[in-house]
Design a protein around this motif. Structure first.
Motif, PDB file in Angstrom:
ATOM      1  N   THR A  49       0.831  -1.196   0.000  1.00 22.12           N
ATOM      2  CA  THR A  49       0.000   0.000   0.000  1.00 22.12           C
ATOM      3  C   THR A  49       0.868   1.249   0.000  1.00 22.12           C
ATOM      4  O   THR A  49       0.560   2.225  -0.663  1.00 22.12           O
ATOM      5  N   TYR A  50       1.939   1.216   0.739  1.00 24.34           N
ATOM      6  CA  TYR A  50       2.881   2.324   0.752  1.00 24.34           C
ATOM      7  C   TYR A  50       4.292   1.746   0.725  1.00 24.34           C
ATOM      8  O   TYR A  50       4.516   0.594   1.084  1.00 24.34           O
ATOM      9  N   ARG A  51       5.247   2.557   0.267  1.00 23.72           N
ATOM     10  CA  ARG A  51       6.612   2.071   0.149  1.00 23.72           C
ATOM     11  C   ARG A  51       7.231   1.820   1.523  1.00 23.72           C
ATOM     12  O   ARG A  51       7.038   2.598   2.446  1.00 23.72           O
ATOM     13  N   ILE A  52       7.968   0.722   1.617  1.00 28.05           N
ATOM     14  CA  ILE A  52       8.712   0.392   2.829  1.00 28.05           C
ATOM     15  C   ILE A  52      10.168   0.234   2.419  1.00 28.05           C
ATOM     16  O   ILE A  52      10.487  -0.652   1.623  1.00 28.05           O
ATOM     17  N   ASN A  53      11.026   1.100   2.918  1.00 28.76           N
ATOM     18  CA  ASN A  53      12.456   1.079   2.576  1.00 28.76           C
ATOM     19  C   ASN A  53      12.675   1.027   1.062  1.00 28.76           C
ATOM     20  O   ASN A  53      13.448   0.220   0.557  1.00 28.76           O
ATOM     21  N   LYS A  54      11.964   1.867   0.348  1.00 28.68           N
ATOM     22  CA  LYS A  54      12.046   2.009  -1.119  1.00 28.68           C
ATOM     23  C   LYS A  54      11.554   0.779  -1.874  1.00 28.68           C
ATOM     24  O   LYS A  54      11.833   0.627  -3.054  1.00 28.68           O
ATOM     25  N   ASN A  55      10.822  -0.106  -1.239  1.00 25.96           N
ATOM     26  CA  ASN A  55      10.243  -1.281  -1.895  1.00 25.96           C
ATOM     27  C   ASN A  55       8.763  -1.032  -2.142  1.00 25.96           C
ATOM     28  O   ASN A  55       8.049  -0.605  -1.238  1.00 25.96           O
ATOM     29  N   ARG A  56       8.311  -1.309  -3.349  1.00 26.83           N
ATOM     30  CA  ARG A  56       6.903  -1.147  -3.708  1.00 26.83           C
ATOM     31  C   ARG A  56       6.144  -2.474  -3.638  1.00 26.83           C
ATOM     32  O   ARG A  56       4.925  -2.487  -3.634  1.00 26.83           O
ATOM     33  N   LYS A  57       6.877  -3.591  -3.618  1.00 28.23           N
ATOM     34  CA  LYS A  57       6.271  -4.919  -3.559  1.00 28.23           C
ATOM     35  C   LYS A  57       6.976  -5.731  -2.487  1.00 28.23           C
ATOM     36  O   LYS A  57       8.063  -5.363  -2.038  1.00 28.23           O
ATOM     37  N   GLY A  58       6.363  -6.855  -2.123  1.00 25.61           N
ATOM     38  CA  GLY A  58       6.984  -7.732  -1.135  1.00 25.61           C
ATOM     39  C   GLY A  58       6.445  -9.141  -1.241  1.00 25.61           C
ATOM     40  O   GLY A  58       5.330  -9.365  -1.702  1.00 25.61           O
ATOM     41  N   HIS A  59       7.266 -10.102  -0.817  1.00 23.36           N
ATOM     42  CA  HIS A  59       6.869 -11.508  -0.774  1.00 23.36           C
ATOM     43  C   HIS A  59       6.206 -11.762   0.578  1.00 23.36           C
ATOM     44  O   HIS A  59       6.827 -11.558   1.618  1.00 23.36           O
ATOM     45  N   TYR A  60       4.958 -12.222   0.559  1.00 27.74           N
ATOM     46  CA  TYR A  60       4.207 -12.482   1.790  1.00 27.74           C
ATOM     47  C   TYR A  60       4.256 -13.964   2.134  1.00 27.74           C
ATOM     48  O   TYR A  60       4.047 -14.813   1.254  1.00 27.74           O
ATOM     49  N   VAL A  61       4.487 -14.277   3.413  1.00 28.04           N
ATOM     50  CA  VAL A  61       4.528 -15.658   3.892  1.00 28.04           C
ATOM     51  C   VAL A  61       3.773 -15.735   5.218  1.00 28.04           C
ATOM     52  O   VAL A  61       3.945 -14.878   6.088  1.00 28.04           O
ATOM     53  N   LEU A  62       2.935 -16.766   5.347  1.00 28.60           N
ATOM     54  CA  LEU A  62       2.194 -17.025   6.587  1.00 28.60           C
ATOM     55  C   LEU A  62       2.764 -18.268   7.252  1.00 28.60           C
ATOM     56  O   LEU A  62       2.989 -19.287   6.593  1.00 28.60           O
ATOM     57  N   LEU A  63       2.972 -18.171   8.569  1.00 28.64           N
ATOM     58  CA  LEU A  63       3.399 -19.323   9.371  1.00 28.64           C
ATOM     59  C   LEU A  63       2.388 -19.524  10.490  1.00 28.64           C
ATOM     60  O   LEU A  63       2.116 -18.592  11.249  1.00 28.64           O
ATOM     61  N   SER A  73       9.226 -14.832  20.660  1.00 25.36           N
ATOM     62  CA  SER A  73      10.094 -13.660  20.839  1.00 25.36           C
ATOM     63  C   SER A  73      11.447 -13.868  20.155  1.00 25.36           C
ATOM     64  O   SER A  73      12.022 -12.923  19.614  1.00 25.36           O
ATOM     65  N   GLU A  74      11.942 -15.092  20.128  1.00 26.75           N
ATOM     66  CA  GLU A  74      13.209 -15.372  19.438  1.00 26.75           C
ATOM     67  C   GLU A  74      13.043 -15.243  17.918  1.00 26.75           C
ATOM     68  O   GLU A  74      13.915 -14.702  17.238  1.00 26.75           O
ATOM     69  N   VAL A  75      11.923 -15.731  17.372  1.00 29.18           N
ATOM     70  CA  VAL A  75      11.669 -15.603  15.930  1.00 29.18           C
ATOM     71  C   VAL A  75      11.540 -14.128  15.551  1.00 29.18           C
ATOM     72  O   VAL A  75      12.110 -13.677  14.549  1.00 29.18           O
ATOM     73  N   GLU A  76      10.806 -13.374  16.353  1.00 27.77           N
ATOM     74  CA  GLU A  76      10.643 -11.947  16.063  1.00 27.77           C
ATOM     75  C   GLU A  76      11.967 -11.201  16.156  1.00 27.77           C
ATOM     76  O   GLU A  76      12.231 -10.281  15.381  1.00 27.77           O
ATOM     77  N   ARG A  77      12.829 -11.590  17.104  1.00 26.02           N
ATOM     78  CA  ARG A  77      14.147 -10.968  17.214  1.00 26.02           C
ATOM     79  C   ARG A  77      14.964 -11.225  15.956  1.00 26.02           C
ATOM     80  O   ARG A  77      15.593 -10.317  15.413  1.00 26.02           O
ATOM     81  N   ASN A  78      14.914 -12.455  15.448  1.00 26.23           N
ATOM     82  CA  ASN A  78      15.638 -12.783  14.217  1.00 26.23           C
ATOM     83  C   ASN A  78      15.045 -12.073  13.005  1.00 26.23           C
ATOM     84  O   ASN A  78      15.779 -11.688  12.100  1.00 26.23           O
ATOM     85  N   MET A  79      13.728 -11.909  12.973  1.00 20.42           N
ATOM     86  CA  MET A  79      13.100 -11.184  11.864  1.00 20.42           C
ATOM     87  C   MET A  79      13.518  -9.714  11.880  1.00 20.42           C
ATOM     88  O   MET A  79      13.715  -9.112  10.820  1.00 20.42           O
ATOM     89  N   ARG A  80      13.636  -9.144  13.078  1.00 23.68           N
ATOM     90  CA  ARG A  80      14.072  -7.750  13.187  1.00 23.68           C
ATOM     91  C   ARG A  80      15.497  -7.581  12.672  1.00 23.68           C
ATOM     92  O   ARG A  80      15.834  -6.570  12.055  1.00 23.68           O
ATOM     93  N   LEU A  81      16.345  -8.574  12.921  1.00 24.48           N
ATOM     94  CA  LEU A  81      17.754  -8.483  12.532  1.00 24.48           C
ATOM     95  C   LEU A  81      17.999  -8.814  11.067  1.00 24.48           C
ATOM     96  O   LEU A  81      18.986  -8.350  10.498  1.00 24.48           O
ATOM     97  N   HIS A  82      17.136  -9.613  10.470  1.00 21.02           N
ATOM     98  CA  HIS A  82      17.361 -10.060   9.094  1.00 21.02           C
ATOM     99  C   HIS A  82      17.057  -8.933   8.117  1.00 21.02           C
ATOM    100  O   HIS A  82      16.000  -8.321   8.168  1.00 21.02           O
ATOM    101  N   GLU A  83      17.993  -8.666   7.213  1.00 22.06           N
ATOM    102  CA  GLU A  83      17.846  -7.520   6.298  1.00 22.06           C
ATOM    103  C   GLU A  83      16.816  -7.751   5.198  1.00 22.06           C
ATOM    104  O   GLU A  83      16.340  -6.780   4.602  1.00 22.06           O
ATOM    105  N   ASP A  84      16.447  -8.987   4.922  1.00 16.80           N
ATOM    106  CA  ASP A  84      15.472  -9.257   3.861  1.00 16.80           C
ATOM    107  C   ASP A  84      14.031  -9.142   4.341  1.00 16.80           C
ATOM    108  O   ASP A  84      13.114  -9.135   3.522  1.00 16.80           O
ATOM    109  N   VAL A  85      13.795  -9.072   5.630  1.00 19.75           N
ATOM    110  CA  VAL A  85      12.439  -8.970   6.171  1.00 19.75           C
ATOM    111  C   VAL A  85      12.090  -7.491   6.334  1.00 19.75           C
ATOM    112  O   VAL A  85      12.753  -6.757   7.078  1.00 19.75           O
ATOM    113  N   LEU A  86      11.049  -7.066   5.610  1.00 21.64           N
ATOM    114  CA  LEU A  86      10.596  -5.675   5.703  1.00 21.64           C
ATOM    115  C   LEU A  86       9.715  -5.446   6.917  1.00 21.64           C
ATOM    116  O   LEU A  86       9.898  -4.503   7.676  1.00 21.64           O
ATOM    117  N   ARG A  87       8.711  -6.297   7.085  1.00 21.43           N
ATOM    118  CA  ARG A  87       7.767  -6.192   8.200  1.00 21.43           C
ATOM    119  C   ARG A  87       7.342  -7.592   8.622  1.00 21.43           C
ATOM    120  O   ARG A  87       7.395  -8.544   7.845  1.00 21.43           O
TER     121      ARG A  87
END
Length: 166
Positions: A49-63, A73-87
């Motif tokens: 809907t809006y740009r995130i870090n200059k990206n207009r599209k993104g790959h969505y995955v549900l777990l 909390s450990e998974v979320e910590r790793n998602m925060r640190l990983h550069e390929d995860v936007l949100r």
């Protein structure tokens, strides 16, 4: 153990295989913490809907995750640190869905709708009408139920004009 749904968005310039490897990495973290991932769905590359870090599209995955809070909390910590995860977003739910998610169901419905859709019935002239109404929602002159008794605009103006002269 509590149930969670986690959706994360990966950058648009990574491939689908890299996104799958990323999901496997997060699945491994959950299993190492004593939980399990019951479902993993790749929703595809979608526009944001809006740009995130200059990206207009993104790959969505549900777990769908069945794990203790420490694993989340450990998974979320790793998602925060990983550069390929936007949100990412993790929500605790009462129970996990067994079948495909609503996103995958709507994807199938879109395909069916596109294949079955053809020209409208009757084109511009035919098909369903609008019940004798103009764009501004007034009754058309000369139609059944018209306010002026079936006269068209020219006759009504002439008739009104004659009454004013007398």
């Amino acid at each position: 153990m509590p149930f969670y749904e986690n959706v994360f968005i990966a950058r648009q310039d990574v491939t689908a295989q890299q996104v799958d490897a990323l999901a496997d990495l997060f699945t491994g973290i959950v299993t190492a913490q004593g939980g399990s991932v019951t479902k993993k769905e790749y929703w595809g590359l979608k526009g944001l809907t809006y740009r995130i870090n200059k990206n207009r599209k993104g790959h969505y995955v549900l777990l769908n995750i069945d794990a203790p809070a420490a694993a989340i909390s450990e998974v979320e910590r790793n998602m925060r640190l990983h550069e390929d995860v936007l949100r990412y977003l993790t929500v605790r739910v009462e129970e996990l869905e067994a079948g495909p998610s609503a996103m995958l169901q709507s994807k199938g419905r879109d395909r069916e709708g596109r294949e079955g859709r053809g020209e409208r019935e009757g084109g511009r002239e035919g098909g369903r009408g609008f019940g004798g109404r103009d764009r501004d929602d007034r009754l058309r002159p000369g139609r059944d139920g018209a306010r002026d008794g079936g006269r068209d605009r020219g006759e009504r103006v002439a008739a009104e004009g004659e009454g004013d002269r007398a």
